[in-house]
Design a protein around this motif. Structure first.
Motif, PDB file in Angstrom:
ATOM      1  N   SER B 488      -3.156  10.163   1.603  1.00 10.61           N
ATOM      2  CA  SER B 488      -4.297   9.973   0.517  1.00 10.61           C
ATOM      3  C   SER B 488      -4.490   8.419   0.657  1.00 10.61           C
ATOM      4  CB  SER B 488      -3.299  10.266  -0.795  1.00 10.61           C
ATOM      5  OG  SER B 488      -2.552   9.367  -1.083  1.00 10.61           O
ATOM      6  N   ALA B 489      -3.703   7.721   1.157  1.00 12.07           N
ATOM      7  CA  ALA B 489      -4.182   6.086   1.182  1.00 12.07           C
ATOM      8  C   ALA B 489      -5.453   6.087   2.386  1.00 12.07           C
ATOM      9  CB  ALA B 489      -3.059   5.160   1.532  1.00 12.07           C
ATOM     10  N   ARG B 490      -5.454   6.905   3.317  1.00 14.24           N
ATOM     11  CA  ARG B 490      -6.381   6.649   4.106  1.00 14.24           C
ATOM     12  C   ARG B 490      -7.902   7.489   3.544  1.00 14.24           C
ATOM     13  NH1 ARG B 490      -2.317   8.028   8.120  1.00 14.24           N
ATOM     14  NH2 ARG B 490      -1.946   6.009   9.376  1.00 14.24           N
ATOM     15  N   ALA B 491      -7.314   8.271   2.839  1.00 14.70           N
ATOM     16  CA  ALA B 491      -8.687   8.944   2.423  1.00 14.70           C
ATOM     17  C   ALA B 491      -9.207   8.225   1.359  1.00 14.70           C
ATOM     18  CB  ALA B 491      -8.101  10.258   1.644  1.00 14.70           C
ATOM     19  N   ALA B 492      -8.473   7.709   0.372  1.00 16.75           N
ATOM     20  CA  ALA B 492      -8.752   6.571  -0.537  1.00 16.75           C
ATOM     21  C   ALA B 492      -9.867   5.509   0.070  1.00 16.75           C
ATOM     22  CB  ALA B 492      -7.846   6.188  -1.518  1.00 16.75           C
ATOM     23  N   ILE B 493      -9.226   5.033   1.070  1.00 20.11           N
ATOM     24  CA  ILE B 493     -10.044   3.908   1.873  1.00 20.11           C
ATOM     25  C   ILE B 493     -11.195   4.248   2.336  1.00 20.11           C
ATOM     26  CG2 ILE B 493      -9.822   2.006   3.353  1.00 20.11           C
ATOM     27  CD1 ILE B 493      -6.726   1.954   2.904  1.00 20.11           C
ATOM     28  N   LYS B 494     -11.062   5.419   3.227  1.00 26.62           N
ATOM     29  CA  LYS B 494     -12.313   5.965   3.742  1.00 26.62           C
ATOM     30  C   LYS B 494     -13.323   6.246   2.642  1.00 26.62           C
ATOM     31  CE  LYS B 494     -13.516   9.390   7.352  1.00 26.62           C
ATOM     32  NZ  LYS B 494     -13.205  10.681   7.479  1.00 26.62           N
ATOM     33  N   GLY B 495     -13.019   6.817   1.564  1.00 19.60           N
ATOM     34  CA  GLY B 495     -13.961   7.310   0.651  1.00 19.60           C
ATOM     35  C   GLY B 495     -14.419   6.074  -0.218  1.00 19.60           C
ATOM     36  N   SER B 496     -14.124   4.966  -0.135  1.00 20.03           N
ATOM     37  CA  SER B 496     -14.630   3.579  -0.815  1.00 20.03           C
ATOM     38  C   SER B 496     -14.814   2.301   0.196  1.00 20.03           C
ATOM     39  CB  SER B 496     -13.985   3.470  -2.007  1.00 20.03           C
ATOM     40  OG  SER B 496     -12.751   3.087  -1.971  1.00 20.03           O
ATOM     41  N   THR B 497     -14.000   1.408  -0.369  1.00 22.02           N
ATOM     42  CA  THR B 497     -13.836   0.178   0.552  1.00 22.02           C
ATOM     43  C   THR B 497     -12.613  -0.284   0.403  1.00 22.02           C
ATOM     44  OG1 THR B 497     -14.638  -1.338  -1.084  1.00 22.02           O
ATOM     45  CG2 THR B 497     -16.420  -0.603   0.446  1.00 22.02           C
ATOM     46  N   GLU B 499     -11.682  -3.248  -0.600  1.00 23.89           N
ATOM     47  CA  GLU B 499     -11.785  -4.259  -1.709  1.00 23.89           C
ATOM     48  C   GLU B 499     -11.625  -3.116  -3.054  1.00 23.89           C
ATOM     49  OE1 GLU B 499     -11.593  -7.616  -3.262  1.00 23.89           O
ATOM     50  OE2 GLU B 499     -11.627  -6.945  -1.124  1.00 23.89           O
ATOM     51  N   GLU B 500     -12.426  -1.935  -3.074  1.00 19.51           N
ATOM     52  CA  GLU B 500     -12.178  -1.069  -4.230  1.00 19.51           C
ATOM     53  C   GLU B 500     -10.829  -0.328  -4.214  1.00 19.51           C
ATOM     54  OE1 GLU B 500     -17.072   0.110  -4.187  1.00 19.51           O
ATOM     55  OE2 GLU B 500     -15.542   1.673  -3.412  1.00 19.51           O
ATOM     56  N   TYR B 501     -10.393  -0.220  -3.018  1.00 17.64           N
ATOM     57  CA  TYR B 501      -9.037   0.663  -3.075  1.00 17.64           C
ATOM     58  C   TYR B 501      -8.040  -0.270  -3.647  1.00 17.64           C
ATOM     59  CZ  TYR B 501      -4.514   2.268  -0.977  1.00 17.64           C
ATOM     60  OH  TYR B 501      -3.320   2.648  -0.769  1.00 17.64           O
ATOM     61  N   VAL B 511      -5.113  -6.254 -15.787  1.00 19.41           N
ATOM     62  CA  VAL B 511      -6.382  -6.983 -16.215  1.00 19.41           C
ATOM     63  C   VAL B 511      -6.382  -8.228 -15.622  1.00 19.41           C
ATOM     64  CG1 VAL B 511      -7.689  -7.716 -18.129  1.00 19.41           C
ATOM     65  CG2 VAL B 511      -6.109  -5.803 -18.528  1.00 19.41           C
ATOM     66  N   GLY B 512      -7.471  -8.682 -15.003  1.00 21.34           N
ATOM     67  CA  GLY B 512      -7.733  -9.791 -14.390  1.00 21.34           C
ATOM     68  C   GLY B 512      -6.851 -10.084 -13.040  1.00 21.34           C
ATOM     69  N   ALA B 513      -6.400  -8.928 -12.452  1.00 24.47           N
ATOM     70  CA  ALA B 513      -5.590  -9.372 -11.158  1.00 24.47           C
ATOM     71  C   ALA B 513      -6.452  -9.825 -10.019  1.00 24.47           C
ATOM     72  CB  ALA B 513      -4.715  -7.811 -10.932  1.00 24.47           C
ATOM     73  N   GLU B 514      -5.858 -10.780  -9.323  1.00 24.30           N
ATOM     74  CA  GLU B 514      -6.398 -11.338  -8.146  1.00 24.30           C
ATOM     75  C   GLU B 514      -5.762 -10.929  -6.826  1.00 24.30           C
ATOM     76  OE1 GLU B 514      -6.647 -15.073  -9.506  1.00 24.30           O
ATOM     77  OE2 GLU B 514      -8.186 -14.504 -11.116  1.00 24.30           O
ATOM     78  N   HIS B 515      -6.312 -11.140  -5.715  1.00 25.59           N
ATOM     79  CA  HIS B 515      -5.519 -10.982  -4.451  1.00 25.59           C
ATOM     80  C   HIS B 515      -5.952 -11.775  -3.381  1.00 25.59           C
ATOM     81  CE1 HIS B 515      -8.304  -8.517  -2.235  1.00 25.59           C
ATOM     82  NE2 HIS B 515      -8.499  -8.076  -3.264  1.00 25.59           N
ATOM     83  N   ALA B 516      -5.182 -12.201  -2.434  1.00 26.47           N
ATOM     84  CA  ALA B 516      -5.585 -13.156  -1.386  1.00 26.47           C
ATOM     85  C   ALA B 516      -4.825 -12.698  -0.136  1.00 26.47           C
ATOM     86  CB  ALA B 516      -5.259 -14.620  -1.623  1.00 26.47           C
ATOM     87  N   ALA B 532      -0.072  -1.905   3.207  1.00 31.05           N
ATOM     88  CA  ALA B 532      -0.964  -2.884   2.781  1.00 31.05           C
ATOM     89  C   ALA B 532      -0.035  -4.270   2.287  1.00 31.05           C
ATOM     90  CB  ALA B 532      -1.768  -2.086   1.600  1.00 31.05           C
ATOM     91  N   ARG B 533      -0.354  -5.347   2.732  1.00 27.88           N
ATOM     92  CA  ARG B 533       0.375  -6.555   2.355  1.00 27.88           C
ATOM     93  C   ARG B 533      -0.683  -7.290   1.785  1.00 27.88           C
ATOM     94  NH1 ARG B 533       2.877  -5.254   7.049  1.00 27.88           N
ATOM     95  NH2 ARG B 533       4.967  -4.886   6.855  1.00 27.88           N
ATOM     96  N   MET B 534      -0.010  -8.222   0.500  1.00 29.40           N
ATOM     97  CA  MET B 534      -1.105  -9.225  -0.158  1.00 29.40           C
ATOM     98  C   MET B 534      -0.268 -10.105  -0.828  1.00 29.40           C
ATOM     99  SD  MET B 534      -2.721  -6.972  -3.060  1.00 29.40           S
ATOM    100  CE  MET B 534      -2.122  -5.625  -3.816  1.00 29.40           C
ATOM    101  N   LYS B 535      -1.049 -11.171  -1.165  1.00 31.37           N
ATOM    102  CA  LYS B 535      -0.517 -12.023  -2.184  1.00 31.37           C
ATOM    103  C   LYS B 535      -1.201 -11.866  -3.531  1.00 31.37           C
ATOM    104  CE  LYS B 535       0.959 -16.038   0.514  1.00 31.37           C
ATOM    105  NZ  LYS B 535       2.482 -15.257   0.419  1.00 31.37           N
ATOM    106  N   PHE B 536      -0.723 -11.654  -4.475  1.00 34.04           N
ATOM    107  CA  PHE B 536      -1.201 -11.148  -5.853  1.00 34.04           C
ATOM    108  C   PHE B 536      -1.059 -12.312  -6.909  1.00 34.04           C
ATOM    109  CE2 PHE B 536       1.864  -9.672  -8.676  1.00 34.04           C
ATOM    110  CZ  PHE B 536       3.086  -9.567  -7.844  1.00 34.04           C
TER     111      PHE B 536
END
Lengths: 647, 684
Positions: B488-497, B499-501, B511-516, B532-536
């Motif tokens: 489902s993660a792959r399908a979601a990313i494939k269906g958009s970008t 960033e949108e994922y 609200v207002g969440a940012e990531h790096a 998926a790994r990120m700083k948020f």
């Protein structure tokens, strides 16, 4: 409410287009004639899934009702994600026949892999969801290949036998950049061509010979940009050229459209003498006339008679897409499409001695499609305008709904141009716009919170104007649809419905109200001797649009201006006091305002109040950031919490 | 959705009304062969005044219409053509029921002999005590060609209002003399009488299958007689007061549960009087399939298939590498067109290959044939998808199946594979294909095998974050999705970008969440988990009020609402797959803050440990660690579990908003108060 007559032709949908054997003066595709994928300019192919090499529409009219459209479309698919660009559908009906439709598949260097054979085409019915029957169908072709990149060449021709809509052409008509596009319009001198350009496109090249005029527009290297979220409809976000004739003929009925008056006259001629009523219906009208105190009362009585005795069913065959069925048709069957029902209502009012006029309109969410300076067939629906001379007010009537209140036409018809059809005097008139306070939703409720975190809530919500329309549809919705509505509309996370009275929505008045009682088994979270909950129970914004650097288009933030007001009183458990409350939030913007307060009243109740008013539903592009900040603040405020602590 | 459903040769012939999903309300009084007030079948046009005066239906208040009568009579006409005469009578209770008078009869027509004609219809209204009749006009009956051998006849009854009764009848002729249509007694609205008569000539033998919650087969009355095909036995089924069956969330389809009858032809009488089985054994069925030019085994002989297979496996040293290479090619280059199609496809493998798209059955058969061509042992394995109904293994009837999987022997094991998706690893079958058993098409040794799901919905979220004095939260998050969660993660990313994922899926509700420094691993390697790994950073995350701070540790993937809304459930709950989701959050509090109160620990399971939810937290010093886990042990649960599961979800929703109560310590209260006032002044 979306009851469309087929006045829109597929041109507006079928965004495909352009020319074959070109006259000498028209420029030719300047790219690689073999369509080798490597010949695509890098600035177009970089990052693209597919590139439209040629988007060409060539239309030649030979008579008011005769013409031929030739389309040439060449698409290079660069990677698997772009495969859908290798498909095309062409619609046809009794006025437009597919004369030829060919396609071939080329490999990366432009060598032919194969011609597409007949058995690869699909032929499908196009009867839409709101129709019983229509005669339109489509031929669909989907060409794929397993070695990338590859190129698909489509060519087809349509013969027109009856013409009302000349092409509208979009240089960029799919989610792919366009290497070269061209629109060519050829018409005899006897059929002057008119055109309207939307967006950033140059003037046409015009050439004339002894017999014809040729107009052509050419574009080179158009990069694809995604449509902007919260923007106007797709067609408004990309440039287009609309072309219209002065004279036209369809189904043997000819007319002119070089002025709104002339086009209105055509519809008038088409729909005249279709109003004969049966003696029974005449008697019913006489009875209503007898009983009415005023013209307005009489119009209302007749409108409600129509609502009781008819329903909407669309049957669209040949000229039936434009010409209304007569009154007798509706009387005999108890149904009709928008043209037939409006014609019948018109006939009933005429019988009662009330003057009324059909009004052609573009019924859709976005109000700004009709171009007033470009008389042409821009409509898909018809409603009725009733000027009441005595009181100098005008009533607009939507004949296809059995449930909406008298005089209400709904968001899809308001605040836009309509062509009022009047013998010898048709003209564009704007339908009234509704102000925020007309489209209100007022909710009052009381909630009792228990020490274990459970709660019960009783709320009554009153809806007016356009806000009542969606509620009325619930009155006749299935149990599951209603349940789904409560779930999404109230935004309550976990609840059991104790009582809800949907029948209250059946009343035909300017306002409807819906009482709902729910049990909320885990309303507040309990942490030791504290209870934490979100006091905004029912009306909540959840999403904030993403930041946008260079907003180009206007924002369409709602279908109409509106105001929501919620007031909920919370009875908190004995022995608890408020430890923390969200501070009040007041936002004032050009387009609207928001106010949220949570306070303890003198009687010890916790009172939550929220007002959201959207005064302008369409904002200029420059307002994007201020709207985004507004939305962010509303989402934050809507999630505000209250903390109670046991003393 | 349907008022009736007939089918022939496995394809549905149904009356489609506007899509309507209604909640379920079960009541049933089933009488058989009892005397009723109604004449059965009712005479055309003879509508009792009591029915016209009817205004409500207390037994089912959600009903918008009552099907007063639905009758079908199936027989062979004088020229031996299989014929159905249908008569339907409907009472409209509310305005919401009016749209049902827009009738579309969809049927399969492989030849021009298959027709629906003689459509008649009448609407009855009560007008001042007088019955007013309005006939359906013949020219208001339309025919439509839907393509793919499907046609429809459409009409709408005139003058239909709340309170009306309308009836219609038609005659349907079928392509094949032996393929009896099925009959469905139940719809999404209550039915007063459903009456089905079928004359079965002695020259044909059938196996009768029934569906639904009562055994209908036993309700038949039998009368011998003679007809165009010689002697026959007429069977009559009559059911009364059949409740509506409406769909509920987590329900694949109602068609499995609708009361219905199907007839499988099993044998016919030959000229010499002996009975000849159509397909009397599974061995014969397998042999027939294997001989079919468009089915599995034969396909590997095409030159195009052989050369492609050679090309794909070149350089691959083991069988499992070869299988993987072929799967990669098929799933990436042949698009699933969204249809399942017939088990025996209309197109050959090379044709599908050339079109680069196909039905799921075409794609999997192509996959099998490429495996054959590469010298790998592979069979077609037939199943009936979960929305298609259970297979009765004692009847060798191929139209019980609707889906082809590949059964592949590799590395000494036998695995079931599917090649219809390029985001799903080949051993993870599509949800619909996770049925009970499959049948291996192998004429030497046809056999049944169990379908054991090879994966679950596994997701792991690990968050480490620092809470700031102003309520902002900043840290690292890792989302690890395995098996179906990875699909489902792959399908979601494939269906958009990507960033949108992140903003629409991972940051949903924040609200207002940012990531790096976002990294997503293994998007293309289907066998590996998607990580998926990120700083948020989420500004103003916690609620700050004076010295108090309230913080919810469930930052990501919070369950917002209870998906199980209805108070009761009568059908199995189909969640698609088993789940195992964990969430672990470590949070460091701002200097000087301490935990005043914490949410209680939760450990809850439903009977039989079919679903478990746990959440607990520990805190020491300025650190809180919260962990939660949701596990289901079965994808499909009996309705008896419903109240427990609903309660479990309710607890999970509630746990998702649990707050930790924090207070600034007394030690530096004075400093804090000063800071606090200035900070708040700046912040606002």
């Amino acid at each position: 409410m979306n009851r469309y007559i087929r006045i829109i032709s597929g041109w507006l949908f079928l965004l495909s287009l352009s020319a074959f054997p070109l006259r000498a003066q028209v420029t030719q595709y300047p790219g690689d004639p073999k369509f080798a994928a490597g010949a695509i300019p890098a600035h177009l192919s970089d990052g693209a899934d597919a590139v439209v090499r040629i988007n060409q529409l060539h239309f030649e009219a030979t008579a008011p009702d005769r013409g031929r459209t030739r389309i040439r479309r060449v698409v290079t698919v660069l990677k698997p994600e772009g495969r859908d660009h290798g498909s095309l559908s062409v619609w046809y009906d009794s006025f437009r026949r597919i004369r030829s439709f060919n396609a071939e598949l080329l490999d990366a260097s432009g060598n032919r892999v194969r011609r597409i054979r007949n058995n690869e085409f699909q032929d499908l019915s196009l009867i839409s969801g709101y129709s019983l029957y229509e005669d339109s169908r489509e031929r669909v072709l989907d060409v794929r290949h397993d070695a990338y990149p590859y190129t698909v060449v489509f060519e087809y021709e349509i013969d027109h036998r009856g013409l009302i809509n000349w092409p509208t052409w979009y240089p960029l008509d799919s989610e792919a950049p366009v290497e070269w596009g061209q629109l060519v319009i050829i018409a005899p001198h006897t059929l002057p061509v008119r055109h309207h350009v939307r967006g950033d496109l140059s003037d046409p090249d015009i050439a004339r010979d002894g017999r014809t005029m040729t107009y052509s527009w050419t574009v080179n290297g158009v990069e694809y940009e995604k449509p902007e979220p919260l923007g106007p409809p797709m067609w408004a976000q990309y440039p287009s050229i609309s072309v219209a004739p002065t004279q036209f003929e369809i189904g043997g009925r000819s007319g002119r459209m070089d002025s709104w008056e002339a086009f209105g006259q055509w519809y008038h001629e088409l729909s005249r003498d279709r109003s004969a009523l049966t003696p029974e219906v005449q008697a019913a009208v006489a009875e209503m006339k007898e009983a009415a105190d005023s013209d307005r009362d009489l119009v209302r009585a007749i409108y409600e008679f129509l609502q009781r005795s008819t329903r909407y069913v669309n049957v669209s065959l040949g000229i039936g897409g434009w010409q209304p069925f007569d009154a007798k048709y509706v009387i005999d069957r108890g149904y009709g499409d928008c043209k037939a029902l409006t014609n019948y209502l018109h006939a009933l009012l005429h019988e009662a001695g009330i003057e009324a006029f059909p009004a052609l309109i573009r019924s859709e969410r976005y109000p700004g499609r009709t171009i007033p300076s470009f008389p042409s067939n821009q409509f898909n629906h018809v409603i009725l305008m009733v000027p009441l001379a005595a009181t100098a007010d005008t009533v607009w009537l939507e004949a296809t709904s059995q449930t909406i209140p008298f005089g209400h036409v709904g968001a899809a018809n308001e605040n836009r141009w309509a062509l009022v059809v009047r013998d010898g005097g048709s003209e564009l008139v704007r339908t009234p716009a509704s102000a925020a306070e007309r489209n209100s939703q007022f909710r009052e409720g009381s909630v009792t919170v228990h020490p274990d975190g459970a709660a019960e809530a009783a709320m009554v919500t009153r809806y007016q104007g356009n806000q009542q329309d969606r509620m009325r549809s619930l009155a006749t919705a299935s149990a599951t649809d209603r349940d789904r509505w409560i779930h999404s509309a109230l935004g309550i996370r976990d609840y059991r419905i104790s009582r809800v009275d949907f029948d209250a929505l059946l009343i035909r008045s300017d306002e409807v109200s819906l009482p709902v009682e729910v049990a909320l088994p885990r309303f507040a979270s309990r942490m030791g001797n504290r209870l934490v909950f979100e006091p905004n129970l029912a009306e909540r914004w959840r999403t904030v649009p993403a930041r946008a650097e260079h907003r180009k288009h206007e924002l369409v933030i709602s279908s109409y201006p509106y105001i929501d007001h919620d007031r909920l009183e919370y009875r908190i458990p004995d022995g608890y006091r408020v430890e923390a409350l969200a501070p009040p939030v007041i936002l004032d913007a050009d387009f609207g305002r928001f106010e949220m307060t949570v306070d303890v009243s003198e009687s010890g109740l916790l009172v939550f109040e929220r007002t959201l008013e959207i005064r302008d539903s369409i904002l200029p592009a420059s307002s994007f950031e201020s709207y985004r900040e507004f939305a962010e603040a509303v989402v934050r405020a809507d999630a505000a919490r209250v903390v109670l602590v046991a003393e | 959705m349907f008022t009736g459903s007939l089918s022939q040769g496995g394809e549905s012939v149904y009356m489609v009304f506007r899509m309507r999903f209604l909640s379920c309300c079960l009541f049933l009084v089933l009488f058989v062969h009892t005397t009723t007030a109604q004449q059965v079948p009712p005479r055309w046009g003879d509508v009792p005044i009591e029915d016209l005066e009817l205004t409500s239906f207390p037994a089912d208040t959600a009903a918008t219409v009552i099907i007063l009568y639905d009758g079908g009579e199936v027989y062979h006409d004088v020229s031996g053509i299989l014929t159905l005469d249908r008569h339907v009578r409907v009472k409209v209770l509310t305005e919401a029921g009016i749209d049902r008078a827009n009738v579309s009869l969809v049927f399969r027509a492989t030849s021009r002999h298959a027709t629906i004609n003689n459509v008649r219809g009448v609407t009855y209204n009560l007008d001042d005590g007088k019955v007013e009749r309005t006939n359906l006009e013949r020219r208001a009956v339309f025919s439509e060609d839907l393509g793919h051998d499907m046609k429809s006849v459409r009409f709408t009854l005139p003058q239909v209002r709340a309170g009306s009764i309308y009836e219609f009848r038609y005659r349907q002729r079928f392509d094949f003399a032996h393929a009896l249509p099925s009959w469905t007694f139940q719809t999404d609205e209550p039915t007063r009488i459903s009456h089905f008569r079928v004359r079965i000539p002695d020259v044909f033998h059938y196996v009768t299958q029934t569906r639904g919650f009562v055994e209908i087969g036993s309700l038949s009355e039998r009368r011998p007689g003679t007809g165009p095909l010689g002697s026959h036995v007429e069977h009559i089924w009559m059911l009364e007061n059949i409740p509506a069956l409406r769909t509920e969330p987590f329900m694949t389809t109602t068609s499995d549960y609708l009361l219905s009858l199907r007839f499988q032809p099993s044998a016919y009488r030959r000229g010499d009087g002996r009975m000849q089985p159509f397909l009397n054994t599974w061995e014969a069925a397998a042999e027939a399939l294997e001989k079919d030019a468009n089915f599995g085994a034969q396909l590997g002989r095409h030159r195009a298939i052989r050369s492609l297979a050679e090309e794909l496996v070149a350089g691959q040293t083991t069988d499992s590498e070869r299988v993987a290479a072929i799967h990669r090619h098929v799933s990436r280059n042949v698009d699933w067109d969204g249809r399942r199609g017939r088990i025996i496809p209309d197109r050959s493998g090379p044709e599908v290959l050339r079109a680069s798209s196909g039905t799921s059955n075409e794609i999997n058969l192509l996959f099998i044939s490429l495996l054959h061509a590469a010298g790998i042992e592979a069979d077609a394995v037939l199943i009936s998808t979960r929305d298609h109904g259970a297979v009765v293994e004692m009847y060798p009837m191929l139209d019980q199946f609707n889906y082809v999987l590949a059964g592949v022997r590799v590395d000494g094991g036998y695995v079931l594979l599917d090649a219809t998706s390029d985001v799903r690893p080949m051993n993870l079958l599509p949800m619909a294909a996770l049925s009970q058993r499959g049948w291996v098409v192998d004429s030497k040794q046809p056999r049944w095998i169990d379908i054991n799901p090879q994966g679950k919905f596994r997701r792991q979220i690990v968050v480490t974050a620092q809470l700031d004095e102003d309520g902002s939260l900043e840290g690292d998050a890792m989302f690890l999705s395995r098996e179906y969660a990875a699909v489902s993660a792959r399908a979601a990313i494939k269906g958009s970008t990507v960033e949108e994922y992140v903003t629409e899926t991972l940051f949903k509700g924040l609200v207002g969440a940012e990531h790096a420094s976002l990294e997503i691993e293994n998007l293309d390697d289907l066998e590996m988990p998607v990580a998926a790994r990120m700083k948020f950073r989420v500004p103003n995350y916690a609620m700050v009020a004076g010295d108090m701070m309230y913080v919810n540790l469930r930052v990501f993937n919070r369950l917002e609402t209870n998906p199980l809304r209805l108070p009761e459930r009568s059908f199995p709950i189909d969640m698609g797959y088993e789940s195992d989701e964990t969430y672990a959050m470590t949070i460091t509090l701002p200097e000087g803050y301490e935990v005043v109160d914490a949410p209680a620990s939760i450990a809850l399971h439903i009977p039989g440990q079919k679903a478990v939810f746990q959440q607990e937290a520990k805190y020491f010093g300025n650190t809180i660690i919260q962990q939660s886990r949701f596990v289901t042990a079965e994808a499909v649960l009996d309705p008896g579990f419903y109240p427990y599961l609903r309660e479990l979800y309710s607890v999970m929703v509630s746990a998702g908003s649990d707050q930790f109560i924090l207070r600034r310590g007394m030690v530096d209260a004075a400093d804090v108060l000063m800071d606090d006032s200035t900070e708040r002044g700046d912040g606002r």
